[in-house]
Design a protein around this motif. Sequence first.
Motif, PDB file in Angstrom:
ATOM      1  N   VAL A  41       0.856  -1.190   0.000  1.00  0.00           N
ATOM      2  CA  VAL A  41       0.000   0.000   0.000  1.00  0.00           C
ATOM      3  C   VAL A  41       0.893   1.241   0.000  1.00  0.00           C
ATOM      4  CG1 VAL A  41      -1.813   1.259   1.231  1.00  0.00           C
ATOM      5  CG2 VAL A  41      -1.721  -1.231   1.386  1.00  0.00           C
ATOM      6  N   TYR A  42       0.624   2.145  -0.947  1.00  0.00           N
ATOM      7  CA  TYR A  42       1.356   3.409  -0.958  1.00  0.00           C
ATOM      8  C   TYR A  42       0.379   4.528  -0.584  1.00  0.00           C
ATOM      9  CZ  TYR A  42       3.813   7.556  -2.547  1.00  0.00           C
ATOM     10  OH  TYR A  42       4.386   8.797  -2.594  1.00  0.00           O
ATOM     11  N   ILE A  43       0.710   5.282   0.465  1.00  0.00           N
ATOM     12  CA  ILE A  43      -0.152   6.397   0.892  1.00  0.00           C
ATOM     13  C   ILE A  43       0.481   7.694   0.396  1.00  0.00           C
ATOM     14  CG2 ILE A  43      -1.283   7.520   2.851  1.00  0.00           C
ATOM     15  CD1 ILE A  43      -0.788   4.878   4.425  1.00  0.00           C
ATOM     16  N   GLU A  44      -0.152   8.265  -0.614  1.00  0.00           N
ATOM     17  CA  GLU A  44       0.444   9.413  -1.302  1.00  0.00           C
ATOM     18  C   GLU A  44       0.681  10.615  -0.386  1.00  0.00           C
ATOM     19  OE1 GLU A  44      -2.140  11.888  -3.476  1.00  0.00           O
ATOM     20  OE2 GLU A  44      -0.816  12.057  -5.186  1.00  0.00           O
ATOM     21  N   ARG A  45      -0.327  10.932   0.430  1.00  0.00           N
ATOM     22  CA  ARG A  45      -0.217  12.153   1.232  1.00  0.00           C
ATOM     23  C   ARG A  45       0.956  12.100   2.209  1.00  0.00           C
ATOM     24  NH1 ARG A  45      -4.878  15.581   4.303  1.00  0.00           N
ATOM     25  NH2 ARG A  45      -3.836  17.544   3.970  1.00  0.00           N
ATOM     26  N   GLU A  46       1.230  10.909   2.712  1.00  0.00           N
ATOM     27  CA  GLU A  46       2.339  10.758   3.666  1.00  0.00           C
ATOM     28  C   GLU A  46       3.619  10.327   2.966  1.00  0.00           C
ATOM     29  OE1 GLU A  46       1.024   8.087   6.769  1.00  0.00           O
ATOM     30  OE2 GLU A  46      -0.932   9.054   6.811  1.00  0.00           O
ATOM     31  N   GLU A  47       3.518  10.125   1.652  1.00  0.00           N
ATOM     32  CA  GLU A  47       4.645   9.625   0.849  1.00  0.00           C
ATOM     33  C   GLU A  47       5.253   8.400   1.523  1.00  0.00           C
ATOM     34  OE1 GLU A  47       7.204  12.985   0.290  1.00  0.00           O
ATOM     35  OE2 GLU A  47       5.893  13.877  -1.211  1.00  0.00           O
ATOM     36  N   LYS A  48       4.367   7.460   1.896  1.00  0.00           N
ATOM     37  CA  LYS A  48       4.800   6.304   2.688  1.00  0.00           C
ATOM     38  C   LYS A  48       4.308   5.011   2.042  1.00  0.00           C
ATOM     39  CE  LYS A  48       2.785   5.437   6.787  1.00  0.00           C
ATOM     40  NZ  LYS A  48       2.353   5.717   8.174  1.00  0.00           N
ATOM     41  N   GLY A  49       5.176   4.004   1.969  1.00  0.00           N
ATOM     42  CA  GLY A  49       4.781   2.700   1.466  1.00  0.00           C
ATOM     43  C   GLY A  49       4.698   1.696   2.602  1.00  0.00           C
ATOM     44  N   LEU A  50       3.691   0.808   2.558  1.00  0.00           N
ATOM     45  CA  LEU A  50       3.527  -0.191   3.624  1.00  0.00           C
ATOM     46  C   LEU A  50       3.423  -1.570   3.002  1.00  0.00           C
ATOM     47  CD1 LEU A  50       0.516   1.368   5.606  1.00  0.00           C
ATOM     48  CD2 LEU A  50       2.919   1.475   6.281  1.00  0.00           C
ATOM     49  N   SER A  51       3.823  -2.560   3.743  1.00  0.00           N
ATOM     50  CA  SER A  51       3.601  -3.928   3.330  1.00  0.00           C
ATOM     51  C   SER A  51       2.819  -4.577   4.458  1.00  0.00           C
ATOM     52  CB  SER A  51       4.973  -4.591   3.136  1.00  0.00           C
ATOM     53  OG  SER A  51       4.788  -5.804   2.499  1.00  0.00           O
ATOM     54  N   LEU A  52       1.616  -5.081   4.168  1.00  0.00           N
ATOM     55  CA  LEU A  52       0.818  -5.615   5.281  1.00  0.00           C
ATOM     56  C   LEU A  52      -0.076  -6.769   4.851  1.00  0.00           C
ATOM     57  CD1 LEU A  52      -2.198  -4.147   4.780  1.00  0.00           C
ATOM     58  CD2 LEU A  52      -0.981  -2.225   5.727  1.00  0.00           C
ATOM     59  N   GLU A  53      -0.518  -7.518   5.870  1.00  0.00           N
ATOM     60  CA  GLU A  53      -1.491  -8.581   5.673  1.00  0.00           C
ATOM     61  C   GLU A  53      -2.851  -8.000   6.007  1.00  0.00           C
ATOM     62  OE1 GLU A  53      -1.178 -11.844   4.687  1.00  0.00           O
ATOM     63  OE2 GLU A  53       0.857 -11.197   4.155  1.00  0.00           O
ATOM     64  N   PHE A  54      -3.794  -8.124   5.082  1.00  0.00           N
ATOM     65  CA  PHE A  54      -5.117  -7.573   5.375  1.00  0.00           C
ATOM     66  C   PHE A  54      -6.192  -8.338   4.618  1.00  0.00           C
ATOM     67  CE2 PHE A  54      -8.670  -4.677   4.647  1.00  0.00           C
ATOM     68  CZ  PHE A  54      -8.953  -4.290   5.946  1.00  0.00           C
ATOM     69  N   ARG A  55      -7.297  -8.617   5.292  1.00  0.00           N
ATOM     70  CA  ARG A  55      -8.464  -9.228   4.646  1.00  0.00           C
ATOM     71  C   ARG A  55      -9.639  -8.300   4.852  1.00  0.00           C
ATOM     72  NH1 ARG A  55      -9.269 -15.047   4.416  1.00  0.00           N
ATOM     73  NH2 ARG A  55      -7.251 -16.050   4.187  1.00  0.00           N
ATOM     74  N   GLY A  56     -10.324  -7.986   3.781  1.00  0.00           N
ATOM     75  CA  GLY A  56     -11.488  -7.111   3.911  1.00  0.00           C
ATOM     76  C   GLY A  56     -11.632  -6.228   2.686  1.00  0.00           C
ATOM     77  N   THR A  57     -12.435  -5.188   2.827  1.00  0.00           N
ATOM     78  CA  THR A  57     -12.695  -4.298   1.695  1.00  0.00           C
ATOM     79  C   THR A  57     -11.758  -3.087   1.730  1.00  0.00           C
ATOM     80  OG1 THR A  57     -14.271  -2.993   2.952  1.00  0.00           O
ATOM     81  CG2 THR A  57     -15.160  -4.878   1.731  1.00  0.00           C
TER      82      THR A  57
END
Lengths: 64, 290
Positions: free
Chosen positions: A3-19
């Motif tokens: 997941v890349y969050i543009e406003r924070e200029e931050k990239g994440l790698s995560l496990e997630f189930r859902g919408t």
Amino acid sequence: MRVYIEREEKGLSLEFRGTAGSLLKRLKINPETVIVVRDDALIPLETRLKSGDDLKILSVISGG
Amino acid sequence: MRCRLCSAEPVHNSLCKRHFLKDFEKRVAWTISRYGLIVKDDRVLVASSGGKDSTTASYILSRHAKVDLISIDEGIKGYRDKTLADLKRYSKEHGLNLKIYSFKNEFGLTLDQIIKKTKWKPCSVCGTLRRYLLNRKAKGYTKIATGHNMDDEAQSILMNYLRNSLEISARLGPMTGIHRNVFVQRIKPLYFCTEKETTIYSYLMGFPVSYNECPYVADAYRAGVRDMLNGLEAEEPGTKKNIVDSFLNLLPRLKSEFGKGDISTCGCGEPSRNRACNTCLLIREMKSFL
């Protein structure tokens, strides 16, 4: 998923189930302020995410 | 999950790309028609920043009228240079005539320099000088169109209410200003489109715009009101629309109460409620810093 969050200029790698909407909730991001893009295609908040997804959370707030 | 009007994948609000674009354009066309934003033979100048809102407004308006673009380069390092590059590219790609005027050339200082030297509130100075330049450079046009969206309007309405400034709200609405020789009417074709919807439209259309924020916006009271409204909208969808709709019901009474004041002309030729316009007062003060 990645997941890349543009406003924070931050990239994440995560496990997630859902919408996409529930992911925003988990990340404490107001859905009114962003759009969610998967593989360069816009997706609605109700879209169920998959483990290998590559997401971008783009800010809708701009201008001046 | 399918589009509510066809079998394609939805992108927003249960609509696919094609139906979302169509719905958005239809709403803009309805706004233009309902509020008489454009009449025959209008010459429209679109105040363009290179951002998603004014780019979307100019694109859709160009289907309704002859439009040219105007942009004001305030001199905000690392921000405006990028959006102006986007705007030049967009205007070239769409064959639209673009004129750019800068604070530096017109007033002798960039906005960055003014703020550094004076510590004035950036949004207030920028707004005053921009409005002045837009009106001055729009001679020969019958309308100035802006990219103001529903979020912008709901914020302004609420801010004026919180500051007990209803007389300022009397100057809001989808079309503002009195069309005389000294004042060009302003129109807001995106009045009923939210900021999020406009972002989606711009993204789907692939406009060459960057979705970044003016660095001075964090200083503004508006940012606090914006965040509060977004919080309310997430809890109670339709809040922004309700604010704008109830305001429009009230607007005729506000206009009748506050809209009677005479507008005179400042020595510079621009409209003003006082002997000297705010821009001339600012310029006088700025000269002491030059």
